[in-house]
Design a protein around this motif. Structure first.
Motif, mmCIF file in Angstrom:
data_model
loop_
_atom_site.group_PDB
_atom_site.id
_atom_site.type_symbol
_atom_site.label_atom_id
_atom_site.label_comp_id
_atom_site.label_asym_id
_atom_site.label_seq_id
_atom_site.Cartn_x
_atom_site.Cartn_y
_atom_site.Cartn_z
ATOM 1 N N PHE A 93 -87.772 -64.265 -27.366
ATOM 2 C CA PHE A 93 -88.574 -65.445 -27.701
ATOM 3 C C PHE A 93 -88.566 -65.636 -29.215
ATOM 4 C CE2 PHE A 93 -90.660 -63.610 -23.855
ATOM 5 C CZ PHE A 93 -90.283 -64.612 -22.974
ATOM 6 N N THR A 94 -88.957 -66.816 -29.681
ATOM 7 C CA THR A 94 -89.052 -67.013 -31.123
ATOM 8 C C THR A 94 -90.521 -67.023 -31.534
ATOM 9 O OG1 THR A 94 -88.948 -69.411 -30.829
ATOM 10 C CG2 THR A 94 -86.895 -68.277 -31.371
ATOM 11 N N LEU A 95 -90.750 -66.515 -32.743
ATOM 12 C CA LEU A 95 -92.121 -66.379 -33.226
ATOM 13 C C LEU A 95 -92.832 -67.725 -33.277
ATOM 14 C CD1 LEU A 95 -94.388 -64.680 -34.547
ATOM 15 C CD2 LEU A 95 -93.295 -65.144 -36.755
ATOM 16 N N ASP A 96 -92.223 -68.678 -34.014
ATOM 17 C CA ASP A 96 -92.862 -69.979 -34.191
ATOM 18 C C ASP A 96 -92.528 -70.933 -33.050
ATOM 19 O OD1 ASP A 96 -90.308 -69.713 -35.097
ATOM 20 O OD2 ASP A 96 -90.540 -70.948 -36.881
ATOM 21 N N GLY A 97 -91.792 -70.435 -32.055
ATOM 22 C CA GLY A 97 -91.565 -71.191 -30.826
ATOM 23 C C GLY A 97 -92.544 -70.696 -29.790
ATOM 24 N N GLU A 98 -92.035 -69.961 -28.795
ATOM 25 C CA GLU A 98 -92.884 -69.566 -27.673
ATOM 26 C C GLU A 98 -94.059 -68.653 -28.035
ATOM 27 O OE1 GLU A 98 -89.490 -69.057 -27.761
ATOM 28 O OE2 GLU A 98 -88.632 -69.287 -25.759
ATOM 29 N N LEU A 99 -93.832 -67.692 -28.947
ATOM 30 C CA LEU A 99 -94.876 -66.674 -29.139
ATOM 31 C C LEU A 99 -96.165 -67.225 -29.742
ATOM 32 C CD1 LEU A 99 -92.800 -63.555 -30.287
ATOM 33 C CD2 LEU A 99 -93.591 -64.160 -28.003
ATOM 34 N N GLN A 147 -80.365 -65.262 -34.294
ATOM 35 C CA GLN A 147 -81.489 -64.318 -34.299
ATOM 36 C C GLN A 147 -81.913 -64.014 -35.733
ATOM 37 O OE1 GLN A 147 -79.378 -61.461 -31.800
ATOM 38 N NE2 GLN A 147 -80.762 -61.933 -30.112
ATOM 39 N N ARG A 148 -83.230 -63.774 -35.906
ATOM 40 C CA ARG A 148 -83.778 -63.596 -37.254
ATOM 41 C C ARG A 148 -84.427 -62.227 -37.396
ATOM 42 N NH1 ARG A 148 -87.603 -68.853 -37.480
ATOM 43 N NH2 ARG A 148 -88.391 -67.797 -35.628
ATOM 44 N N LEU A 149 -84.288 -61.662 -38.601
ATOM 45 C CA LEU A 149 -84.983 -60.414 -38.953
ATOM 46 C C LEU A 149 -86.195 -60.839 -39.775
ATOM 47 C CD1 LEU A 149 -82.222 -57.996 -40.304
ATOM 48 C CD2 LEU A 149 -83.988 -57.380 -38.670
ATOM 49 N N ILE A 150 -87.375 -60.687 -39.209
ATOM 50 C CA ILE A 150 -88.582 -61.236 -39.841
ATOM 51 C C ILE A 150 -89.529 -60.140 -40.322
ATOM 52 C CG2 ILE A 150 -90.645 -62.628 -39.397
ATOM 53 C CD1 ILE A 150 -89.014 -64.190 -37.334
ATOM 54 N N ASP A 151 -89.945 -60.245 -41.582
ATOM 55 C CA ASP A 151 -91.015 -59.381 -42.098
ATOM 56 C C ASP A 151 -92.318 -59.956 -41.540
ATOM 57 O OD1 ASP A 151 -93.091 -58.271 -43.562
ATOM 58 O OD2 ASP A 151 -91.913 -58.144 -45.408
ATOM 59 N N LEU A 152 -92.785 -59.383 -40.437
ATOM 60 C CA LEU A 152 -93.869 -60.028 -39.699
ATOM 61 C C LEU A 152 -95.203 -59.967 -40.434
ATOM 62 C CD1 LEU A 152 -94.556 -61.617 -37.203
ATOM 63 C CD2 LEU A 152 -94.798 -59.487 -35.942
ATOM 64 N N LYS A 153 -95.477 -58.859 -41.108
ATOM 65 C CA LYS A 153 -96.749 -58.762 -41.833
ATOM 66 C C LYS A 153 -96.839 -59.868 -42.902
ATOM 67 C CE LYS A 153 -98.718 -54.770 -40.353
ATOM 68 N NZ LYS A 153 -98.925 -55.165 -38.971
ATOM 69 N N ALA A 154 -95.774 -59.989 -43.703
ATOM 70 C CA ALA A 154 -95.756 -61.000 -44.760
ATOM 71 C C ALA A 154 -95.789 -62.405 -44.159
ATOM 72 C CB ALA A 154 -94.521 -60.822 -45.640
ATOM 73 N N THR A 155 -95.081 -62.588 -43.067
ATOM 74 C CA THR A 155 -95.013 -63.902 -42.413
ATOM 75 C C THR A 155 -96.380 -64.349 -41.908
ATOM 76 O OG1 THR A 155 -92.694 -63.655 -41.810
ATOM 77 C CG2 THR A 155 -94.013 -65.100 -40.411
ATOM 78 N N LEU A 156 -97.104 -63.429 -41.274
ATOM 79 C CA LEU A 156 -98.428 -63.796 -40.750
ATOM 80 C C LEU A 156 -99.416 -64.024 -41.891
ATOM 81 C CD1 LEU A 156 -98.678 -61.380 -37.668
ATOM 82 C CD2 LEU A 156 -98.106 -63.822 -37.674
ATOM 83 N N ARG A 157 -99.247 -63.247 -42.968
ATOM 84 C CA ARG A 157 -100.137 -63.389 -44.122
ATOM 85 C C ARG A 157 -99.918 -64.729 -44.825
ATOM 86 N NH1 ARG A 157 -98.773 -58.722 -46.494
ATOM 87 N NH2 ARG A 157 -97.261 -59.719 -47.862
ATOM 88 N N GLU A 158 -98.657 -65.108 -44.999
ATOM 89 C CA GLU A 158 -98.339 -66.306 -45.785
ATOM 90 C C GLU A 158 -98.111 -67.551 -44.915
ATOM 91 O OE1 GLU A 158 -95.650 -65.673 -48.988
ATOM 92 O OE2 GLU A 158 -96.241 -63.575 -49.175
ATOM 93 N N ASN A 159 -98.144 -67.337 -43.602
ATOM 94 C CA ASN A 159 -98.014 -68.451 -42.661
ATOM 95 C C ASN A 159 -96.714 -69.223 -42.812
ATOM 96 O OD1 ASN A 159 -99.041 -69.705 -40.458
ATOM 97 N ND2 ASN A 159 -100.141 -71.275 -41.613
ATOM 98 N N ILE A 201 -92.162 -68.234 -42.355
ATOM 99 C CA ILE A 201 -91.212 -67.182 -41.997
ATOM 100 C C ILE A 201 -90.665 -66.494 -43.249
ATOM 101 C CG2 ILE A 201 -88.995 -66.674 -40.882
ATOM 102 C CD1 ILE A 201 -91.023 -67.513 -38.817
ATOM 103 N N ILE A 202 -90.920 -65.180 -43.366
ATOM 104 C CA ILE A 202 -90.393 -64.395 -44.484
ATOM 105 C C ILE A 202 -89.369 -63.415 -43.899
ATOM 106 C CG2 ILE A 202 -90.937 -62.807 -46.382
ATOM 107 C CD1 ILE A 202 -92.653 -65.188 -46.776
ATOM 108 N N PRO A 203 -88.099 -63.529 -44.303
ATOM 109 C CA PRO A 203 -87.077 -62.612 -43.767
ATOM 110 C C PRO A 203 -87.302 -61.188 -44.233
ATOM 111 C CG PRO A 203 -86.076 -64.477 -44.931
ATOM 112 C CD PRO A 203 -87.542 -64.495 -45.256
ATOM 113 N N TRP A 204 -86.914 -60.241 -43.394
ATOM 114 C CA TRP A 204 -86.921 -58.826 -43.786
ATOM 115 C C TRP A 204 -85.544 -58.538 -44.376
ATOM 116 C CZ3 TRP A 204 -83.838 -54.640 -42.632
ATOM 117 C CH2 TRP A 204 -84.330 -53.379 -42.999
ATOM 118 N N ASP A 205 -85.501 -57.953 -45.573
ATOM 119 C CA ASP A 205 -84.184 -57.785 -46.197
ATOM 120 C C ASP A 205 -84.050 -56.463 -46.935
ATOM 121 O OD1 ASP A 205 -85.851 -58.172 -48.292
ATOM 122 O OD2 ASP A 205 -84.809 -59.914 -49.136
#
Ligand code: SF4
Length: 175
Positions: free
Chosen positions: A105-111, A155-167, A169-173
């Motif tokens: 599933f995608t974060l900003d899609g279904e989830l 498919q995306r590699l997402i830094d989920l903590k940063a993404t949820l904090r900043e609202n 999508i922040i990639p994990w790199d």
């Protein structure tokens, strides 16, 4: 009852050495899925308290970076309900280890969309317990074996903590 398989000392499914929990059951049915046997919700071994304890013990060595959730589909609602209490145990015991999760599933899609198949009463809590989310279905036409930790380029590699904090999508790199 939920079903699963475990792989210890896994270096292919996330950063560093990890324990990977393959949770059974997936309704996404991507074309050319690399492990269609895990679509069956009853595939593998029962996910019991003993299995949870075994995984917790496997995370103890200093060289183990953390836990990876793979599938099947960890975000099938029945899997989320079993995983959330377990992830809380992992977080409590190992606050400095990280949790990766692969989902079709995608974060900003279904989830995050109310009314979608995977979104249920524990989805936000489950997201809050994950550090890195690899999201999106496997798309055979976009398959690229040079991609790190992903099967296809959508498919995306997402830094989920940063993404949820900043609202956003922040990639994990991490190198
Ligand atoms: S989401 Fe993963 S397990 Fe499910 S069908 Fe797609 S590739 Fe296979």
């Amino acid at each position: 009852m939920n079903y699963c398989e475990i792989k210890k000392n896994d270096i292919a499914n996330g950063y560093g050495v990890r324990t990977t929990l393959f949770v059974s059951g997936c309704t996404n049915h991507c074309k050319d899925c690399f492990q269609p046997q895990t679509w069956d919700f009853n595939y593998g071994d029962p996910f019991t308290k003993e299995v949870e304890d075994e995984i917790l013990l496997s995370l103890e060595p200093y060289y183990v970076n953390g836990l990876t959730l793979l599938g099947g589909e960890p975000f099938e609602p029945s899997n989320q309900r079993a995983l959330v209490p377990f992830l809380k145990r992992v977080r409590e015991r190992y606050p400095n280890k990280d949790v990766w999760c692969f989902t079709g599933f995608t974060l900003d899609g279904e989830l995050q969309r109310d009314g979608s198949h995977p979104r249920c009463e524990v989805t936000d809590e489950m997201l809050s317990l994950i550090d890195v989310l690899v999201d999106g279905r496997f798309v055979a036409e976009l398959k690229d074996i040079s991609l790190r930790f992903r099967g296809s380029s959508n498919q995306r590699l997402i830094d989920l903590k940063a993404t949820l904090r900043e609202n956003k999508i922040i990639p994990w790199d991490k190198k």
